[in-house]
Design a protein around this motif. Structure first.
Motif, PDB file in Angstrom:
ATOM      1  N   TYR A 133       0.853  -1.177   0.000  1.00 43.02           N
ATOM      2  CA  TYR A 133       0.000   0.000   0.000  1.00 43.02           C
ATOM      3  C   TYR A 133       0.890   1.229   0.000  1.00 43.02           C
ATOM      4  CZ  TYR A 133      -3.079   3.710   1.490  1.00 43.02           C
ATOM      5  OH  TYR A 133      -3.760   4.891   1.556  1.00 43.02           O
ATOM      6  N   PHE A 134       0.691   2.070  -1.012  1.00 45.89           N
ATOM      7  CA  PHE A 134       1.398   3.337  -1.073  1.00 45.89           C
ATOM      8  C   PHE A 134       0.425   4.493  -0.840  1.00 45.89           C
ATOM      9  CE2 PHE A 134       5.092   1.302  -1.606  1.00 45.89           C
ATOM     10  CZ  PHE A 134       5.883   1.446  -2.741  1.00 45.89           C
ATOM     11  N   SER A 135      -0.725   4.454  -1.498  1.00 47.12           N
ATOM     12  CA  SER A 135      -1.738   5.499  -1.350  1.00 47.12           C
ATOM     13  C   SER A 135      -2.997   5.030  -2.080  1.00 47.12           C
ATOM     14  CB  SER A 135      -1.255   6.834  -1.939  1.00 47.12           C
ATOM     15  OG  SER A 135      -1.046   6.712  -3.340  1.00 47.12           O
ATOM     16  N   GLY A 136      -4.069   5.816  -1.972  1.00 47.43           N
ATOM     17  CA  GLY A 136      -5.280   5.514  -2.722  1.00 47.43           C
ATOM     18  C   GLY A 136      -6.200   4.553  -2.006  1.00 47.43           C
ATOM     19  N   ASP A 137      -6.786   3.651  -2.765  1.00 48.26           N
ATOM     20  CA  ASP A 137      -7.753   2.697  -2.230  1.00 48.26           C
ATOM     21  C   ASP A 137      -7.153   1.948  -1.043  1.00 48.26           C
ATOM     22  OD1 ASP A 137      -9.997   0.289  -3.839  1.00 48.26           O
ATOM     23  OD2 ASP A 137      -9.714   0.827  -1.724  1.00 48.26           O
ATOM     24  N   THR A 138      -7.871   1.945   0.056  1.00 45.40           N
ATOM     25  CA  THR A 138      -7.312   1.361   1.282  1.00 45.40           C
ATOM     26  C   THR A 138      -7.418  -0.155   1.314  1.00 45.40           C
ATOM     27  OG1 THR A 138      -9.422   1.729   2.396  1.00 45.40           O
ATOM     28  CG2 THR A 138      -7.727   3.447   2.635  1.00 45.40           C
ATOM     29  N   LEU A 139      -8.126  -0.739   0.383  1.00 46.52           N
ATOM     30  CA  LEU A 139      -8.188  -2.195   0.270  1.00 46.52           C
ATOM     31  C   LEU A 139      -7.324  -2.592  -0.916  1.00 46.52           C
ATOM     32  CD1 LEU A 139      -9.482  -4.801   1.382  1.00 46.52           C
ATOM     33  CD2 LEU A 139     -11.306  -4.485  -0.311  1.00 46.52           C
ATOM     34  N   VAL A 140      -6.272  -3.334  -0.642  1.00 47.01           N
ATOM     35  CA  VAL A 140      -5.344  -3.699  -1.715  1.00 47.01           C
ATOM     36  C   VAL A 140      -5.359  -5.199  -1.926  1.00 47.01           C
ATOM     37  CG1 VAL A 140      -3.879  -1.691  -1.417  1.00 47.01           C
ATOM     38  CG2 VAL A 140      -3.385  -3.734  -0.106  1.00 47.01           C
ATOM     39  N   GLN A 141      -5.237  -5.559  -3.172  1.00 49.83           N
ATOM     40  CA  GLN A 141      -5.219  -6.971  -3.538  1.00 49.83           C
ATOM     41  C   GLN A 141      -3.788  -7.397  -3.816  1.00 49.83           C
ATOM     42  OE1 GLN A 141      -8.100  -8.742  -3.454  1.00 49.83           O
ATOM     43  NE2 GLN A 141      -9.111  -6.827  -2.840  1.00 49.83           N
ATOM     44  N   GLY A 142      -3.477  -8.625  -3.456  1.00 42.07           N
ATOM     45  CA  GLY A 142      -2.147  -9.121  -3.697  1.00 42.07           C
ATOM     46  C   GLY A 142      -2.166 -10.439  -4.432  1.00 42.07           C
ATOM     47  N   ILE A 143      -1.032 -11.099  -4.389  1.00 40.39           N
ATOM     48  CA  ILE A 143      -0.928 -12.393  -5.053  1.00 40.39           C
ATOM     49  C   ILE A 143      -1.488 -13.487  -4.160  1.00 40.39           C
ATOM     50  CG2 ILE A 143       1.086 -11.652  -6.385  1.00 40.39           C
ATOM     51  CD1 ILE A 143       2.812 -13.286  -4.424  1.00 40.39           C
ATOM     52  N   LYS A 144      -1.701 -14.655  -4.728  1.00 43.92           N
ATOM     53  CA  LYS A 144      -2.158 -15.856  -4.014  1.00 43.92           C
ATOM     54  C   LYS A 144      -3.513 -15.650  -3.327  1.00 43.92           C
ATOM     55  CE  LYS A 144       2.628 -17.006  -2.870  1.00 43.92           C
ATOM     56  NZ  LYS A 144       3.128 -18.337  -2.990  1.00 43.92           N
ATOM     57  N   GLY A 145      -4.321 -14.691  -3.778  1.00 40.19           N
ATOM     58  CA  GLY A 145      -5.653 -14.488  -3.219  1.00 40.19           C
ATOM     59  C   GLY A 145      -5.701 -13.696  -1.919  1.00 40.19           C
ATOM     60  N   PHE A 146      -4.609 -13.090  -1.531  1.00 40.18           N
ATOM     61  CA  PHE A 146      -4.572 -12.289  -0.311  1.00 40.18           C
ATOM     62  C   PHE A 146      -5.005 -10.850  -0.575  1.00 40.18           C
ATOM     63  CE2 PHE A 146      -2.723 -14.942   2.932  1.00 40.18           C
ATOM     64  CZ  PHE A 146      -2.076 -15.939   2.215  1.00 40.18           C
ATOM     65  N   GLU A 147      -5.542 -10.225   0.458  1.00 40.67           N
ATOM     66  CA  GLU A 147      -5.855  -8.813   0.440  1.00 40.67           C
ATOM     67  C   GLU A 147      -5.524  -8.224   1.806  1.00 40.67           C
ATOM     68  OE1 GLU A 147     -10.074  -8.578  -0.391  1.00 40.67           O
ATOM     69  OE2 GLU A 147     -10.541  -8.559   1.754  1.00 40.67           O
ATOM     70  N   ALA A 148      -5.385  -6.914   1.837  1.00 41.52           N
ATOM     71  CA  ALA A 148      -5.121  -6.232   3.102  1.00 41.52           C
ATOM     72  C   ALA A 148      -5.847  -4.903   3.096  1.00 41.52           C
ATOM     73  CB  ALA A 148      -3.627  -6.022   3.316  1.00 41.52           C
ATOM     74  N   GLU A 149      -6.238  -4.457   4.268  1.00 38.80           N
ATOM     75  CA  GLU A 149      -6.958  -3.201   4.394  1.00 38.80           C
ATOM     76  C   GLU A 149      -6.210  -2.257   5.315  1.00 38.80           C
ATOM     77  OE1 GLU A 149     -11.003  -3.496   5.724  1.00 38.80           O
ATOM     78  OE2 GLU A 149     -11.452  -1.433   5.084  1.00 38.80           O
ATOM     79  N   PHE A 150      -5.933  -1.080   4.825  1.00 34.66           N
ATOM     80  CA  PHE A 150      -5.292  -0.031   5.604  1.00 34.66           C
ATOM     81  C   PHE A 150      -6.368   0.753   6.348  1.00 34.66           C
ATOM     82  CE2 PHE A 150      -2.851   3.307   7.110  1.00 34.66           C
ATOM     83  CZ  PHE A 150      -3.172   4.536   6.557  1.00 34.66           C
ATOM     84  N   LYS A 151      -6.249   0.817   7.666  1.00 29.78           N
ATOM     85  CA  LYS A 151      -7.179   1.602   8.476  1.00 29.78           C
ATOM     86  C   LYS A 151      -6.364   2.633   9.244  1.00 29.78           C
ATOM     87  CE  LYS A 151     -10.838  -1.845   8.975  1.00 29.78           C
ATOM     88  NZ  LYS A 151     -11.709  -2.598   9.913  1.00 29.78           N
ATOM     89  N   ARG A 152      -6.422   3.865   8.764  1.00 26.41           N
ATOM     90  CA  ARG A 152      -5.627   4.931   9.361  1.00 26.41           C
ATOM     91  C   ARG A 152      -5.986   5.150  10.822  1.00 26.41           C
ATOM     92  NH1 ARG A 152      -3.520   9.019   6.399  1.00 26.41           N
ATOM     93  NH2 ARG A 152      -5.014   8.534   4.754  1.00 26.41           N
ATOM     94  N   SER A 153      -7.284   5.109  11.133  1.00 24.76           N
ATOM     95  CA  SER A 153      -7.731   5.404  12.506  1.00 24.76           C
ATOM     96  C   SER A 153      -7.218   4.382  13.501  1.00 24.76           C
ATOM     97  CB  SER A 153      -9.253   5.461  12.560  1.00 24.76           C
ATOM     98  OG  SER A 153      -9.804   4.216  12.183  1.00 24.76           O
TER      99      SER A 153
END
Lengths: 117, 114
Positions: free
Chosen positions: A50-70
């Motif tokens: 995650y660098f910026s933008g959409d806080t839900l990012v998709q990755g390889i192998k079916g993984f995802e991560a969500e950035f929650k600033r708060s």
């Protein structure tokens, strides 16, 4: 200085179950965020970033991560794990560190994932 | 794909020996890094280099030195190996700019010092 906390040293899940690995960071601004995976005896492979933008990012192998600033969190998720997902997972923060005088990648201590049939 | 290779997967050396760990990347990356990985401690930065013949200390440089004579190659040197340097050593490389922290890793060298 920035820091990364992965509160779970070891997690066991059943094959086919959902997965969430926790990551919290400490930094004064929004850092760059990464998840890496390390299979036994291997190097680290970049899963997602995650660098910026959409806080839900998709990755390889079916993984995802969500950035929650708060919550200063960047949790890794997968809806259905496979036996091949057994590995160690590292969260990392990339940010300027003043007493380092440069941008630096700081790693958490890792979460070991075990998959049971 | 970025490819980072390390000269040895496993290495066994005796206390006091001089040890060379070699790392080569094929993506023309400016930045290269050496980490050591120990259980419960995560990855710790030993040295890094932003250009040929340049080097900077990381968090734990004591007992180590590095050499970067060519852009694609970054060597870690243990001048006199000690048992507390038994560890997994990981090399990484990255492009300049914000991608500096988007690092790509080699397979690692597991070093045992007896």
């Amino acid at each position: 200085a920035q820091s990364v906390t992965q509160p779970d040293i070891h997690i066991t899940v059943s094959e086919g179950a959902s997965l969430e690995l926790r990551c919290n960071y400490s930094y004064g601004a929004t850092p760059y965020l990464f998840w890496y995976v390390q299979s036994p005896g291997q190097g680290l492979q970049l899963l997602l970033k995650y660098f910026s933008g959409d806080t839900l990012v998709q990755g390889i192998k079916g993984f995802e991560a969500e950035f929650k600033r708060s919550q200063s969190s960047f949790n890794l998720r997968k809806p259905s794990v496979h036996w091949s997902d057994a590995a160690e997972y590292f969260c990392a923060v990339g940010a300027w560190e003043s007493n380092f005088g440069n941008e630096k990648l700081t790693f958490g201590t890792g979460t070991r994932l075990t998959i049971i049939p | 794909d970025v490819k980072v290779t390390q000269s040895s997967r496993y290495l066994v050396k005796r206390t006091g020996e001089k040890v060379f760990l070699e790392c080569v990347q094929d993506m023309d990356h400016e930045n290269m890094f050496w980490y050591r990985q120990d259980p419960g401690l995560g990855l710790r930065l030993i040295y890094f280099s932003y250009d040929v013949k340049m080097k900077e200390k990381g968090d734990i440089p004591e007992g180590y030195s590095v050499s970067r004579e060519k852009k694609e190659r970054f060597s870690l040197i243990l001048e006199s190996a000690s048992t507390n340097q038994t560890s997994m050593y990981l090399c990484a490389s990255s492009a300049p700019g914000r991608a500096k922290v988007e690092q790509y890793f080699g397979p690692g060298t597991r070093l045992t010092v007896t």
